[in-house]
Design an enzyme around this catalytic site. Structure first.
Site, PDB file in Angstrom:
ATOM      1  N   THR A   1       0.808  -1.362   0.106  1.00 22.34           N
ATOM      2  CA  THR A   1       0.052   0.196  -0.365  1.00 22.34           C
ATOM      3  C   THR A   1       1.058   1.379  -0.064  1.00 22.34           C
ATOM      4  O   THR A   1       1.438   0.952   0.558  1.00 22.34           O
ATOM      5  CB  THR A   1      -1.398   0.277   1.161  1.00 22.34           C
ATOM      6  OG1 THR A   1      -1.708   1.420   1.461  1.00 22.34           O
ATOM      7  CG2 THR A   1       0.247  -0.367   2.550  1.00 22.34           C
ATOM      8  N   ASP A   2       0.216   2.244  -0.764  1.00 21.90           N
ATOM      9  CA  ASP A   2       1.354   3.509  -0.519  1.00 21.90           C
ATOM     10  C   ASP A   2       0.848   3.991   0.593  1.00 21.90           C
ATOM     11  O   ASP A   2       1.970   4.925   1.256  1.00 21.90           O
ATOM     12  CB  ASP A   2       0.615   4.369  -1.212  1.00 21.90           C
ATOM     13  CG  ASP A   2      -1.344   5.020  -1.308  1.00 21.90           C
ATOM     14  OD1 ASP A   2      -1.831   4.584   0.015  1.00 21.90           O
ATOM     15  OD2 ASP A   2      -1.275   5.800  -1.640  1.00 21.90           O
ATOM     16  N   GLU A   3       0.816   3.758   1.940  1.00 23.28           N
ATOM     17  CA  GLU A   3       0.289   4.076   3.446  1.00 23.28           C
ATOM     18  C   GLU A   3       1.513   3.841   3.843  1.00 23.28           C
ATOM     19  O   GLU A   3       1.452   4.473   4.732  1.00 23.28           O
ATOM     20  CB  GLU A   3      -0.949   3.484   3.947  1.00 23.28           C
ATOM     21  CG  GLU A   3      -2.427   4.272   3.489  1.00 23.28           C
ATOM     22  CD  GLU A   3      -3.578   3.558   4.217  1.00 23.28           C
ATOM     23  OE1 GLU A   3      -3.186   3.475   5.150  1.00 23.28           O
ATOM     24  OE2 GLU A   3      -4.095   3.208   3.755  1.00 23.28           O
TER      25      GLU A   3
ATOM     26  N   TYR B   1      -2.036  -0.362  11.194  1.00 21.68           N
ATOM     27  CA  TYR B   1      -1.884  -1.108   9.734  1.00 21.68           C
ATOM     28  C   TYR B   1      -0.855  -0.744   8.773  1.00 21.68           C
ATOM     29  O   TYR B   1      -0.109  -1.605   8.078  1.00 21.68           O
ATOM     30  CB  TYR B   1      -2.906  -0.726   8.874  1.00 21.68           C
ATOM     31  CG  TYR B   1      -2.919  -1.454   7.450  1.00 21.68           C
ATOM     32  CD1 TYR B   1      -2.843  -2.468   6.836  1.00 21.68           C
ATOM     33  CD2 TYR B   1      -2.975  -0.299   6.358  1.00 21.68           C
ATOM     34  CE1 TYR B   1      -2.991  -3.220   4.868  1.00 21.68           C
ATOM     35  CE2 TYR B   1      -3.275  -0.342   5.117  1.00 21.68           C
ATOM     36  CZ  TYR B   1      -3.467  -1.413   4.607  1.00 21.68           C
ATOM     37  OH  TYR B   1      -2.911  -1.695   3.498  1.00 21.68           O
TER      38      TYR B   1
ATOM     39  N   LYS C   1       2.149  -3.242   7.457  1.00 18.88           N
ATOM     40  CA  LYS C   1       2.283  -3.370   5.690  1.00 18.88           C
ATOM     41  C   LYS C   1       3.366  -2.977   5.317  1.00 18.88           C
ATOM     42  O   LYS C   1       4.568  -3.910   4.713  1.00 18.88           O
ATOM     43  CB  LYS C   1       1.641  -2.809   5.112  1.00 18.88           C
ATOM     44  CG  LYS C   1       0.358  -2.946   4.689  1.00 18.88           C
ATOM     45  CD  LYS C   1       0.101  -4.544   4.460  1.00 18.88           C
ATOM     46  CE  LYS C   1      -0.235  -4.736   3.071  1.00 18.88           C
ATOM     47  NZ  LYS C   1       0.007  -5.889   2.364  1.00 18.88           N
TER      48      LYS C   1
END
Length: 349
Positions: free
Chosen positions: A130-132, A157, A161
């Site tokens: 993810t870009d998060e 989260y 990741k």
């Protein structure tokens, strides 16, 4: 090619499974069937001789290894993950167990299979992230995440990741495992589990409930239609350079408020209310703890190296999404009784 797809009964994973089977690949769908999974998502390919299902929790190392031994895949597409930020705020432990330890178990199983096969050059472990993991961007829309952006995760989260991304790179550098990685922006589209923003807005609107927007609605996301994402993932798997990462974006930045207003306009057209607009139901609520201000992907690498770019604008994709929810009430109604759906989560920080 025989693909082992983890999380293939989830939102993004099921889109990958459907497209991979349509392209003629053999697919083994490995999924634990947690609350966010639904085998109805892959019903259209369930009878195909190219499709097989294994109910396996990636936290169970022995079960993962046994599945690899039974199916001997040519490639792994790892999408299985706990992914809801609000749930990670309330219960971070399962995010560490699944996203970190689960990824470790898969890497070890893939490495063992790859070595037993004589280290074939064509084997791939594709890790989907993810870009998060990159943290939060300033309001200046000229600034975007690239593959070289330093990691700066802000939630349990995204931290889990980021950890899994580091493991995948380490297994490539240390053991030579042929990997590719992708980091995507926010996905939306058919089969989106009804705890995420877009389905929440659609279903609350239809039910006459408030349309909750965190804070003042100024948080910006880059929106990627899920079927475009699945196409990009299969492109990277087959043509991406080993050891390389690719950012996948929709090139569709919108603030949360802009997004909800667009959805309301589509609903006003496709399912008009007896009086007024669905926008009348918009309600601003207390912001999420640690809510990142903005995400945006610079997709230059995947565009220039692999020739991929998204096929739909966010307005086109949202219209398709609303039409899908209006036409698939039985699917989403069956999920609304699952744990946490319809409740505000992530407020215990």
């Amino acid at each position: 090619m025989k693909l082992l797809v983890t999380g293939g009964a989830g939102f993004i994973g099921s889109a990958v499974v459907r497209q991979a089977v349509a392209q003629g690949h053999e697919v083994v769908n490995l999924d634990a069937l947690t609350y966010a999974a639904c085998l109805d998502n892959v019903a259209s390919v369930a009878a195909s001789p190219l499709y097989a299902f294994e109910q396996v929790d990636i936290r169970d190392a022995a079960a993962v290894e046994a599945a690899f031994a039974r199916h001997s895949p040519d490639a792994v597409m790892h999408l299985a993950a706990e992914s809801h930020v609000d749930r990670s705020i309330d219960g971070p432990g399962v995010f560490i167990e699944t996203n970190v330890m689960g990824t470790y178990n898969l890497l070890q199983a893939a490495r063992g299979l790859w070595e037993d096969k004589g280290r074939p050059e064509g084997f791939r472990f594709h890790h989907i992230s993810t870009d998060e993991v990159f943290g939060s961007l300033p309001a200046d829309r000229s600034v975007k995440f690239t593959e070289d952006t330093p990691y700066d995760p802000r939630s349990p989260y995204s931290a889990s990741k980021a950890s899994s991304d580091h493991l995948v790179r380490a297994w490539h550098e240390t053991y030579g495992l042929p990997v590719v990685l992708t980091n995507c922006s926010n996905n939306y589209g058919p089969y989106h589990f009804p705890e995420k923003l877009i389905p929440v807005i659609i279903l609350n609107a239809l039910a006459g409930k408030p349309l909750p927007i965190y804070g003042d609605g100024s948080n910006v996301r880059d929106w990627l239609y899920v079927e475009d994402h699945a196409d990009a993932l299969l492109t990277v798997l087959q043509r991406g350079r080993v050891g390389r990462s690719y950012n996948i974006g929709g090139e569709n930045e919108r603030s949360n408020l802009e997004l909800v207003q667009t959805l309301c306009g589509i609903l006003d057209e496709l399912r008009p209310k007896p009086a007024g607009s669905y926008a009348d139901q918009i309600s601003f609520v207390t912001d999420r703890p640690g809510h990142d201000a903005r995400y945006a992907i610079d997709p230059t690498r995947i565009r220039d190296e692999l020739g991929w770019r998204p096929s739909v604008t966010v307005e086109e994709g949202l219209r398709r999404t609303v039409q899908w929810y209006l036409g698939n009430e039985a699917w989403w109604r069956a999920l609304q009784d699952r744990a946490g759906v319809g409740k505000r989560l992530g407020v215990t920080a």
